[in-house]
Motif scaffolding. Structure first.
Motif, PDB file in Angstrom:
ATOM      1  N   SER A 153       2.998  -6.037  -1.319  1.00 31.70           N
ATOM      2  CA  SER A 153       1.648  -6.581  -1.511  1.00 31.70           C
ATOM      3  C   SER A 153       1.072  -7.104  -0.204  1.00 31.70           C
ATOM      4  O   SER A 153      -0.102  -6.885   0.114  1.00 31.70           O
ATOM      5  N   LEU A 154       1.914  -7.799   0.571  1.00 25.47           N
ATOM      6  CA  LEU A 154       1.455  -8.323   1.855  1.00 25.47           C
ATOM      7  C   LEU A 154       1.111  -7.192   2.816  1.00 25.47           C
ATOM      8  O   LEU A 154       0.104  -7.262   3.541  1.00 25.47           O
ATOM      9  N   ALA A 155       1.930  -6.158   2.839  1.00 30.56           N
ATOM     10  CA  ALA A 155       1.682  -5.033   3.740  1.00 30.56           C
ATOM     11  C   ALA A 155       0.332  -4.382   3.442  1.00 30.56           C
ATOM     12  O   ALA A 155      -0.392  -3.979   4.367  1.00 30.56           O
ATOM     13  N   LYS A 156      -0.018  -4.284   2.178  1.00 30.64           N
ATOM     14  CA  LYS A 156      -1.306  -3.701   1.795  1.00 30.64           C
ATOM     15  C   LYS A 156      -2.468  -4.554   2.318  1.00 30.64           C
ATOM     16  O   LYS A 156      -3.491  -4.017   2.761  1.00 30.64           O
ATOM     17  N   ILE A 157      -2.301  -5.857   2.267  1.00 35.32           N
ATOM     18  CA  ILE A 157      -3.337  -6.764   2.779  1.00 35.32           C
ATOM     19  C   ILE A 157      -3.437  -6.665   4.298  1.00 35.32           C
ATOM     20  O   ILE A 157      -4.530  -6.548   4.861  1.00 35.32           O
ATOM     21  N   LEU A 158      -2.290  -6.695   4.959  1.00 34.04           N
ATOM     22  CA  LEU A 158      -2.267  -6.670   6.419  1.00 34.04           C
ATOM     23  C   LEU A 158      -2.810  -5.364   6.969  1.00 34.04           C
ATOM     24  O   LEU A 158      -3.393  -5.329   8.062  1.00 34.04           O
ATOM     25  N   ASN A 159      -2.630  -4.296   6.226  1.00 30.01           N
ATOM     26  CA  ASN A 159      -3.072  -2.986   6.683  1.00 30.01           C
ATOM     27  C   ASN A 159      -4.589  -2.918   6.886  1.00 30.01           C
ATOM     28  O   ASN A 159      -5.087  -2.069   7.617  1.00 30.01           O
ATOM     29  N   LYS A 160      -5.298  -3.843   6.253  1.00 31.98           N
ATOM     30  CA  LYS A 160      -6.755  -3.888   6.388  1.00 31.98           C
ATOM     31  C   LYS A 160      -7.188  -4.626   7.656  1.00 31.98           C
ATOM     32  O   LYS A 160      -8.361  -4.587   8.037  1.00 31.98           O
ATOM     33  N   ASN A 161      -6.245  -5.331   8.286  1.00 31.26           N
ATOM     34  CA  ASN A 161      -6.549  -6.059   9.517  1.00 31.26           C
ATOM     35  C   ASN A 161      -6.364  -5.165  10.742  1.00 31.26           C
ATOM     36  O   ASN A 161      -5.986  -4.006  10.624  1.00 31.26           O
ATOM     37  N   LYS A 162      -6.561  -5.733  11.913  1.00 31.38           N
ATOM     38  CA  LYS A 162      -6.443  -4.980  13.157  1.00 31.38           C
ATOM     39  C   LYS A 162      -5.094  -5.199  13.845  1.00 31.38           C
ATOM     40  O   LYS A 162      -4.905  -4.776  14.988  1.00 31.38           O
ATOM     41  N   ASN A 163      -4.173  -5.856  13.171  1.00 33.74           N
ATOM     42  CA  ASN A 163      -2.884  -6.161  13.785  1.00 33.74           C
ATOM     43  C   ASN A 163      -1.975  -4.941  13.830  1.00 33.74           C
ATOM     44  O   ASN A 163      -2.011  -4.096  12.935  1.00 33.74           O
ATOM     45  N   ILE A 164      -1.133  -4.878  14.857  1.00 38.87           N
ATOM     46  CA  ILE A 164      -0.076  -3.873  14.893  1.00 38.87           C
ATOM     47  C   ILE A 164       1.006  -4.296  13.910  1.00 38.87           C
ATOM     48  O   ILE A 164       1.472  -5.439  13.928  1.00 38.87           O
ATOM     49  N   ILE A 165       1.432  -3.370  13.052  1.00 38.95           N
ATOM     50  CA  ILE A 165       2.458  -3.661  12.056  1.00 38.95           C
ATOM     51  C   ILE A 165       3.646  -2.733  12.287  1.00 38.95           C
ATOM     52  O   ILE A 165       3.495  -1.507  12.265  1.00 38.95           O
ATOM     53  N   VAL A 166       4.812  -3.322  12.528  1.00 41.21           N
ATOM     54  CA  VAL A 166       6.056  -2.581  12.703  1.00 41.21           C
ATOM     55  C   VAL A 166       6.941  -2.855  11.495  1.00 41.21           C
ATOM     56  O   VAL A 166       7.095  -4.007  11.086  1.00 41.21           O
ATOM     57  N   GLY A 167       7.517  -1.812  10.940  1.00 40.29           N
ATOM     58  CA  GLY A 167       8.410  -1.987   9.801  1.00 40.29           C
ATOM     59  C   GLY A 167       9.830  -1.582  10.120  1.00 40.29           C
ATOM     60  O   GLY A 167      10.074  -0.434  10.524  1.00 40.29           O
ATOM     61  N   PHE A 168      10.771  -2.523   9.982  1.00 42.18           N
ATOM     62  CA  PHE A 168      12.198  -2.187   9.965  1.00 42.18           C
ATOM     63  C   PHE A 168      12.533  -1.913   8.503  1.00 42.18           C
ATOM     64  O   PHE A 168      12.592  -2.843   7.686  1.00 42.18           O
ATOM     65  N   ILE A 169      12.747  -0.647   8.170  1.00 50.89           N
ATOM     66  CA  ILE A 169      12.852  -0.231   6.771  1.00 50.89           C
ATOM     67  C   ILE A 169      14.137   0.563   6.582  1.00 50.89           C
ATOM     68  O   ILE A 169      14.420   1.503   7.335  1.00 50.89           O
ATOM     69  N   GLY A 170      14.908   0.190   5.582  1.00 46.99           N
ATOM     70  CA  GLY A 170      16.206   0.817   5.388  1.00 46.99           C
ATOM     71  C   GLY A 170      16.143   2.236   4.867  1.00 46.99           C
ATOM     72  O   GLY A 170      16.795   3.143   5.384  1.00 46.99           O
ATOM     73  N   ASP A 171      15.354   2.451   3.825  1.00 46.26           N
ATOM     74  CA  ASP A 171      15.357   3.739   3.136  1.00 46.26           C
ATOM     75  C   ASP A 171      14.324   4.707   3.702  1.00 46.26           C
ATOM     76  O   ASP A 171      13.376   4.313   4.384  1.00 46.26           O
ATOM     77  N   ASP A 172      14.509   5.964   3.369  1.00 43.14           N
ATOM     78  CA  ASP A 172      13.567   7.008   3.767  1.00 43.14           C
ATOM     79  C   ASP A 172      12.463   7.111   2.718  1.00 43.14           C
ATOM     80  O   ASP A 172      12.704   6.926   1.526  1.00 43.14           O
ATOM     81  N   ARG A 173      11.235   7.365   3.136  1.00 43.84           N
ATOM     82  CA  ARG A 173      10.117   7.599   2.235  1.00 43.84           C
ATOM     83  C   ARG A 173       9.960   6.478   1.212  1.00 43.84           C
ATOM     84  O   ARG A 173      10.216   6.656   0.015  1.00 43.84           O
TER      85      ARG A 173
END
Length: 328
Positions: free
Chosen positions: A101-121
């Motif tokens: 939910s937070l990622a969806k909100i942040l995606n509307k901003n101008k910030n660079i977002i980096v994700g350390f994500i375990g799974d594929d897709r």
């Protein structure tokens, strides 16, 4: 005795190493921007992984580095975000409600977002600008340290990366050499109603993770994590013959702090188990870099301890009572 699955670890670690060029490319892109504040956001184990780099960042990075839970970040910081803020998200599945939910909100901003994500897709992939795949976990500590050292222009980053590539063999040998001690540690704790785990410095996040998300969440065992600096301000008064004390001793400047606690418990307690990071010899890792890999080494040992517990208790992530089983 439960033996360590060396082949599985090495296979997964090779996948992690394949992400190093991606990490360096991402950092190069970030450096083109005028970053003045870093937020590291995660839930559960992802949140605690970020603690391993706090001390280093406080010493070597001139801007604030803030670790937060998704809901707390929204409450405190979201309205005052600046375009110069870097957002780093950590998640294993990319599907946890709070972080997604937070990622969806942040995606509307101008910030660079980096994700350390375990799974594929994963669902969160569409809401980050750069993805670093951790494969084995939520935030892979080897990749996180390469990211941080590169971002702060660490002078010996090239040699550190070469050493990280050799870590899988060193760490496998260390875990195998500690396997009997690890099995005995679990056996010593099986009949205890309450465990206290103590450490400090870069290792404290992993100790917190082990207590909350392995011992309590998966093994249903009452466990408390205590910072060595806090031990003599409250927890020392519960030292008696019935509590199991477990101390992880740093190899660096925090060592004396941890040893002070160990010496007190030896004198007044009964059950004391010690994990000493100096027992991880890691011959291919230079002395100045061992502090950068110790949190990951401890992470792998804790994973092994969980396997041993599961062998005796038949409790695993599949037998949780509430997590992802009921609405809350």
């Amino acid at each position: 005795m439960i033996y360590y699955n060396e082949d599985e670890f090495k296979e997964q670690y090779e996948k992690v190493l394949s992400q190093i060029p991606t990490v360096l490319e991402i950092v190069d892109e970030i450096k083109k921007h005028n970053i003045k504040r870093i937020f590291m956001i995660g839930s559960g184990g992802a949140y605690t992984k970020f603690y391993s780099i706090v001390s280093y960042m406080n010493k070597h990075y001139c801007y604030p580095v803030i670790i937060e839970f998704p809901s707390q970040f929204q409450e405190v910081y979201l309205e005052n975000l600046c375009s110069s803020d870097l957002i780093i998200l950590g998640t294993k599945t990319g599907s946890t409600d709070e972080i997604l939910s937070l990622a969806k909100i942040l995606n509307k901003n101008k910030n660079i977002i980096v994700g350390f994500i375990g799974d594929d897709r994963t669902p969160i992939d569409n809401f980050v600008h750069y993805k670093i795949q951790s494969y084995m976990t939520d935030v892979h500590l080897s990749l996180l340290w390469i990211f941080i050292l590169s971002l702060t222009n660490y002078s010996d980053i090239s040699n550190f990366i070469e050493e990280v590539k050799l870590l899988k063999n060193d760490l496998s040998d260390a875990i195998k050499s500690l396997s009997e001690k690890a099995n005995n540690l679990v056996l010593n704790n099986l009949d205890k109603n309450y465990q206290m785990w103590i450490s400090s410095g870069d290792l404290f996040g992993e100790v917190r993770c082990f207590c909350n998300y392995m011992l309590e969440e998966i093994q249903w065992r009452k466990a408390q994590y205590v910072h060595s600096c806090e031990f003599f301000h409250g927890p020392l008064e519960v030292v008696d013959q019935d509590i199991s004390f477990n101390i992880v001793i740093n190899r660096d400047s925090n060592r004396e702090i941890d040893l002070r606690v160990a010496n007190f418990i030896k004198k007044y307690g009964n059950s004391l188990n010690i994990i000493d990071m100096k027992d991880f010899e890691l011959p291919n890792i230079s002395n100045k870099h061992k502090k950068f890999v110790d949190s990951y080494s401890l992470n792998i040992l804790f994973d092994y301890l969980l396997e041993i517990y599961t062998n005796y208790t038949n409790l695993s992530s599949k037998t949780r009572k509430y997590y992802r089983k009921v609405k809350y």
